[in-house]
Design a protein around this motif. Structure first.
Motif, PDB file in Angstrom:
ATOM      1  N   ARG A  86       0.833  -1.212   0.000  1.00 63.56           N
ATOM      2  CA  ARG A  86       0.000   0.000   0.000  1.00 63.56           C
ATOM      3  C   ARG A  86       0.862   1.254   0.000  1.00 63.56           C
ATOM      4  NH1 ARG A  86      -3.336   2.882  -1.808  1.00 63.56           N
ATOM      5  NH2 ARG A  86      -5.053   3.845  -0.639  1.00 63.56           N
ATOM      6  N   ARG A  88       3.896   1.612  -1.172  1.00 67.87           N
ATOM      7  CA  ARG A  88       4.505   1.780  -2.500  1.00 67.87           C
ATOM      8  C   ARG A  88       3.476   2.316  -3.487  1.00 67.87           C
ATOM      9  NH1 ARG A  88       9.606  -0.028  -2.743  1.00 67.87           N
ATOM     10  NH2 ARG A  88      10.299  -1.649  -1.289  1.00 67.87           N
ATOM     11  N   GLN A  89       2.227   1.910  -3.343  1.00 62.63           N
ATOM     12  CA  GLN A  89       1.176   2.375  -4.240  1.00 62.63           C
ATOM     13  C   GLN A  89       0.948   3.876  -4.112  1.00 62.63           C
ATOM     14  OE1 GLN A  89      -2.095  -0.151  -3.052  1.00 62.63           O
ATOM     15  NE2 GLN A  89      -1.668  -1.693  -4.636  1.00 62.63           N
ATOM     16  N   ILE A  90       1.197   4.419  -2.918  1.00 59.09           N
ATOM     17  CA  ILE A  90       0.954   5.853  -2.717  1.00 59.09           C
ATOM     18  C   ILE A  90       2.251   6.663  -2.761  1.00 59.09           C
ATOM     19  CG2 ILE A  90      -1.164   5.434  -1.422  1.00 59.09           C
ATOM     20  CD1 ILE A  90       0.333   5.987   1.158  1.00 59.09           C
ATOM     21  N   GLY A  91       3.309   6.052  -3.327  1.00 54.11           N
ATOM     22  CA  GLY A  91       4.536   6.803  -3.576  1.00 54.11           C
ATOM     23  C   GLY A  91       5.530   6.859  -2.443  1.00 54.11           C
ATOM     24  N   LEU A  92       5.411   5.951  -1.471  1.00 56.53           N
ATOM     25  CA  LEU A  92       6.327   5.947  -0.328  1.00 56.53           C
ATOM     26  C   LEU A  92       7.313   4.771  -0.386  1.00 56.53           C
ATOM     27  CD1 LEU A  92       3.842   6.979   2.514  1.00 56.53           C
ATOM     28  CD2 LEU A  92       5.500   8.416   1.304  1.00 56.53           C
ATOM     29  N   GLY A  93       7.620   4.323  -1.588  1.00 56.57           N
ATOM     30  CA  GLY A  93       8.552   3.205  -1.747  1.00 56.57           C
ATOM     31  C   GLY A  93       9.931   3.516  -1.206  1.00 56.57           C
ATOM     32  N   GLY A  94      10.371   4.780  -1.316  1.00 57.24           N
ATOM     33  CA  GLY A  94      11.685   5.161  -0.808  1.00 57.24           C
ATOM     34  C   GLY A  94      11.792   4.974   0.693  1.00 57.24           C
ATOM     35  N   GLU A  95      10.732   5.312   1.407  1.00 56.41           N
ATOM     36  CA  GLU A  95      10.721   5.126   2.854  1.00 56.41           C
ATOM     37  C   GLU A  95      10.778   3.650   3.215  1.00 56.41           C
ATOM     38  OE1 GLU A  95       9.114   7.302   1.206  1.00 56.41           O
ATOM     39  OE2 GLU A  95       9.387   9.239   2.204  1.00 56.41           O
TER      40      GLU A  95
END
Length: 237
Positions: A86, A88-95
Protein backbone atom coordinates in the motif's frame (compact mmCIF):
# COMPACT_ATOMS: atom_id res chain seq x y z
CA UNK A 1 45.98 -31.73 10.74
CA UNK A 2 42.70 -32.52 12.42
CA UNK A 3 40.83 -30.11 10.15
CA UNK A 4 42.11 -31.96 7.12
CA UNK A 5 41.11 -35.28 8.67
CA UNK A 6 37.58 -33.95 9.00
CA UNK A 7 37.43 -33.09 5.32
CA UNK A 8 38.22 -36.68 4.46
CA UNK A 9 35.57 -37.98 6.83
CA UNK A 10 32.95 -35.61 5.45
CA UNK A 11 33.89 -36.70 1.94
CA UNK A 12 33.00 -40.31 2.79
CA UNK A 13 29.45 -39.25 3.66
CA UNK A 14 28.76 -38.87 -0.07
CA UNK A 15 29.68 -42.52 -0.68
CA UNK A 16 27.52 -45.61 -0.47
CA UNK A 17 26.69 -47.26 2.85
CA UNK A 18 29.04 -50.11 2.03
CA UNK A 19 31.88 -47.69 1.31
CA UNK A 20 31.20 -45.79 4.51
CA UNK A 21 31.17 -48.96 6.58
CA UNK A 22 34.38 -50.12 4.95
CA UNK A 23 36.03 -46.75 5.57
CA UNK A 24 34.90 -46.65 9.18
CA UNK A 25 36.19 -50.17 9.59
CA UNK A 26 39.54 -49.09 8.18
CA UNK A 27 39.61 -46.15 10.57
CA UNK A 28 38.82 -48.44 13.49
CA UNK A 29 41.68 -50.69 12.40
CA UNK A 30 43.95 -47.67 12.28
CA UNK A 31 42.73 -46.64 15.73
CA UNK A 32 43.64 -50.05 17.09
CA UNK A 33 47.05 -49.70 15.47
CA UNK A 34 47.66 -46.38 17.18
CA UNK A 35 47.33 -44.19 14.04
CA UNK A 36 44.10 -42.27 14.76
CA UNK A 37 41.96 -42.09 17.87
CA UNK A 38 38.24 -41.46 18.13
CA UNK A 39 39.17 -38.34 20.05
CA UNK A 40 41.21 -37.18 17.03
CA UNK A 41 38.19 -37.65 14.79
CA UNK A 42 35.93 -35.71 17.18
CA UNK A 43 38.48 -32.92 17.60
CA UNK A 44 38.88 -32.63 13.84
CA UNK A 45 35.14 -32.27 13.45
CA UNK A 46 34.95 -29.65 16.19
CA UNK A 47 37.78 -27.57 14.79
CA UNK A 48 36.29 -27.57 11.30
CA UNK A 49 32.84 -26.65 12.62
CA UNK A 50 34.28 -23.81 14.68
CA UNK A 51 36.03 -22.54 11.57
CA UNK A 52 32.73 -22.78 9.69
CA UNK A 53 30.72 -20.82 12.26
CA UNK A 54 33.44 -18.18 12.54
CA UNK A 55 33.43 -17.65 8.78
CA UNK A 56 29.62 -17.53 8.75
CA UNK A 57 29.60 -14.89 11.48
CA UNK A 58 32.21 -12.86 9.64
CA UNK A 59 30.28 -13.02 6.36
CA UNK A 60 27.04 -11.88 7.99
CA UNK A 61 28.68 -9.25 10.18
CA UNK A 62 30.43 -7.21 7.49
CA UNK A 63 28.79 -4.09 6.03
CA UNK A 64 25.89 -5.21 3.83
CA UNK A 65 26.46 -8.79 5.01
CA UNK A 66 22.71 -9.35 5.01
CA UNK A 67 21.54 -6.67 2.59
CA UNK A 68 23.72 -7.74 -0.35
CA UNK A 69 23.09 -11.47 0.05
CA UNK A 70 19.65 -12.23 -1.45
CA UNK A 71 19.56 -15.63 0.24
CA UNK A 72 19.66 -14.09 3.74
CA UNK A 73 18.44 -10.52 3.13
CA UNK A 74 15.72 -9.67 5.62
CA UNK A 75 12.59 -8.51 3.76
CA UNK A 76 9.71 -6.36 4.94
CA UNK A 77 7.87 -8.40 7.60
CA UNK A 78 5.79 -11.01 5.82
CA UNK A 79 2.77 -10.73 8.07
CA UNK A 80 2.33 -7.04 7.19
CA UNK A 81 3.42 -7.02 3.55
CA UNK A 82 0.11 -5.36 2.76
CA UNK A 83 1.68 -2.31 4.43
CA UNK A 84 4.60 -2.33 2.02
CA UNK A 85 2.34 -2.82 -0.99
CA UNK A 86 0.00 0.00 0.00
CA UNK A 87 2.80 2.45 0.83
CA UNK A 88 4.50 1.78 -2.50
CA UNK A 89 1.18 2.38 -4.24
CA UNK A 90 0.95 5.85 -2.72
CA UNK A 91 4.54 6.80 -3.58
CA UNK A 92 6.33 5.95 -0.33
CA UNK A 93 8.55 3.21 -1.75
CA UNK A 94 11.69 5.16 -0.81
CA UNK A 95 10.72 5.13 2.85
CA UNK A 96 10.09 1.38 2.69
CA UNK A 97 13.48 0.77 1.05
CA UNK A 98 15.23 2.92 3.66
CA UNK A 99 13.62 0.90 6.43
CA UNK A 100 14.56 -2.47 4.88
CA UNK A 101 18.16 -1.31 4.44
CA UNK A 102 18.43 -0.10 8.03
CA UNK A 103 16.82 -3.31 9.33
CA UNK A 104 19.46 -5.44 7.59
CA UNK A 105 22.26 -3.24 8.91
CA UNK A 106 20.87 -3.80 12.39
CA UNK A 107 21.16 -7.55 11.93
CA UNK A 108 24.85 -7.21 11.04
CA UNK A 109 25.76 -6.02 14.53
CA UNK A 110 24.16 -9.05 16.15
CA UNK A 111 25.89 -11.58 13.88
CA UNK A 112 29.22 -11.48 15.73
CA UNK A 113 27.46 -12.28 19.00
CA UNK A 114 26.40 -15.67 17.63
CA UNK A 115 29.93 -16.98 17.12
CA UNK A 116 30.86 -17.68 20.78
CA UNK A 117 27.47 -19.30 21.34
CA UNK A 118 28.01 -21.62 18.40
CA UNK A 119 31.59 -22.30 19.47
CA UNK A 120 30.46 -23.31 22.95
CA UNK A 121 27.90 -25.73 21.52
CA UNK A 122 30.58 -27.30 19.31
CA UNK A 123 33.06 -27.68 22.17
CA UNK A 124 30.39 -29.40 24.27
CA UNK A 125 29.80 -31.95 21.52
CA UNK A 126 30.48 -35.53 22.60
CA UNK A 127 32.35 -38.14 20.59
CA UNK A 128 29.01 -39.82 19.94
CA UNK A 129 27.57 -36.52 18.67
CA UNK A 130 30.54 -36.13 16.35
CA UNK A 131 30.21 -39.58 14.85
CA UNK A 132 26.46 -39.09 14.41
CA UNK A 133 27.09 -35.85 12.53
CA UNK A 134 29.79 -37.15 10.24
CA UNK A 135 27.63 -40.16 9.33
CA UNK A 136 24.49 -38.02 8.97
CA UNK A 137 22.95 -35.98 6.17
CA UNK A 138 24.64 -33.07 4.43
CA UNK A 139 23.21 -30.61 6.96
CA UNK A 140 23.57 -32.79 10.07
CA UNK A 141 25.94 -30.37 11.79
CA UNK A 142 23.71 -27.38 11.04
CA UNK A 143 20.68 -29.20 12.43
CA UNK A 144 22.68 -30.12 15.53
CA UNK A 145 23.68 -26.49 16.10
CA UNK A 146 20.14 -25.23 15.51
CA UNK A 147 18.75 -27.69 18.06
CA UNK A 148 21.45 -26.90 20.63
CA UNK A 149 21.63 -23.13 20.29
CA UNK A 150 18.32 -21.67 19.05
CA UNK A 151 16.79 -20.85 22.44
CA UNK A 152 20.03 -19.44 23.85
CA UNK A 153 20.75 -17.58 20.64
CA UNK A 154 17.32 -15.92 20.63
CA UNK A 155 17.68 -14.74 24.23
CA UNK A 156 21.16 -13.34 23.55
CA UNK A 157 20.29 -11.92 20.14
CA UNK A 158 17.09 -10.03 20.84
CA UNK A 159 18.45 -7.21 23.05
CA UNK A 160 21.42 -6.76 20.70
CA UNK A 161 19.10 -6.62 17.69
CA UNK A 162 16.90 -4.10 19.51
CA UNK A 163 19.91 -1.91 20.29
CA UNK A 164 21.25 -2.26 16.74
CA UNK A 165 17.92 -1.32 15.19
CA UNK A 166 17.81 1.78 17.37
CA UNK A 167 21.37 2.70 16.40
CA UNK A 168 20.69 2.58 12.66
CA UNK A 169 17.28 4.28 13.05
CA UNK A 170 15.38 1.23 11.79
CA UNK A 171 12.98 1.44 14.72
CA UNK A 172 12.17 5.08 13.96
CA UNK A 173 11.76 4.40 10.24
CA UNK A 174 9.50 1.47 11.04
CA UNK A 175 7.42 3.55 13.44
CA UNK A 176 7.03 6.25 10.79
CA UNK A 177 5.95 3.67 8.21
CA UNK A 178 3.43 1.97 10.47
CA UNK A 179 2.03 5.29 11.70
CA UNK A 180 1.68 6.50 8.11
CA UNK A 181 -0.09 3.30 7.10
CA UNK A 182 -2.42 3.33 10.09
CA UNK A 183 -3.57 6.85 9.14
CA UNK A 184 -4.80 5.65 5.73
CA UNK A 185 -8.62 5.61 5.81
CA UNK A 186 -10.36 2.24 6.10
CA UNK A 187 -7.20 0.13 6.65
CA UNK A 188 -6.88 -2.34 9.51
CA UNK A 189 -4.27 -1.00 11.91
CA UNK A 190 -1.09 -3.05 12.47
CA UNK A 191 1.71 -3.02 15.04
CA UNK A 192 3.91 -6.14 14.70
CA UNK A 193 6.92 -6.91 16.92
CA UNK A 194 9.87 -5.73 14.83
CA UNK A 195 12.56 -6.87 17.26
CA UNK A 196 11.33 -10.49 17.35
CA UNK A 197 11.00 -10.54 13.57
CA UNK A 198 14.54 -9.32 12.89
CA UNK A 199 15.96 -11.60 15.58
CA UNK A 200 14.40 -14.69 13.99
CA UNK A 201 15.43 -13.66 10.50
CA UNK A 202 19.00 -12.91 11.58
CA UNK A 203 19.22 -16.38 13.16
CA UNK A 204 17.81 -18.00 10.01
CA UNK A 205 20.42 -16.19 7.93
CA UNK A 206 23.27 -17.40 10.11
CA UNK A 207 22.06 -21.00 10.03
CA UNK A 208 21.80 -20.74 6.25
CA UNK A 209 25.41 -19.61 5.98
CA UNK A 210 26.55 -22.37 8.36
CA UNK A 211 24.76 -24.92 6.18
CA UNK A 212 26.65 -23.60 3.15
CA UNK A 213 29.95 -23.87 5.01
CA UNK A 214 29.10 -27.41 6.06
CA UNK A 215 28.30 -28.31 2.44
CA UNK A 216 31.71 -27.01 1.33
CA UNK A 217 33.45 -29.01 4.04
CA UNK A 218 31.67 -32.18 2.96
CA UNK A 219 32.20 -31.73 -0.78
CA UNK A 220 35.66 -30.15 -1.12
CA UNK A 221 38.52 -32.13 0.48
CA UNK A 222 41.74 -30.12 0.52
CA UNK A 223 45.30 -31.07 -0.25
CA UNK A 224 46.96 -33.98 1.57
CA UNK A 225 49.58 -32.05 3.48
CA UNK A 226 50.56 -34.50 6.19
CA UNK A 227 51.64 -38.12 6.47
CA UNK A 228 48.49 -38.85 8.45
CA UNK A 229 46.24 -37.47 5.72
CA UNK A 230 48.08 -39.41 3.04
CA UNK A 231 47.57 -42.58 5.07
CA UNK A 232 43.90 -41.89 5.66
CA UNK A 233 43.18 -40.93 2.05
CA UNK A 234 44.82 -44.13 0.84
CA UNK A 235 42.10 -46.04 2.69
CA UNK A 236 39.50 -44.27 0.56
CA UNK A 237 41.32 -44.38 -2.77
Amino acid sequence: MKNYLLLFIFFTVSCTSAQINQTLGDINNTISGGGITESDVAMGLKEALIKGVQESGEMAGVPDGFLKRPEIKIPFPEDVQKVEIRLRQIGLGGEVDRFVESMNHGAEDAAALAVPIFERAVREMTVQDAWGILKGNDDAATIYLREKTSDQLYVAFKPVVESSLEKVNATRYYGDIINTYNKIPLVQKVDPDLNSYVTRKAMDGLFYLIAQEEKKIREDPLERTSDLLKKVFRMQD
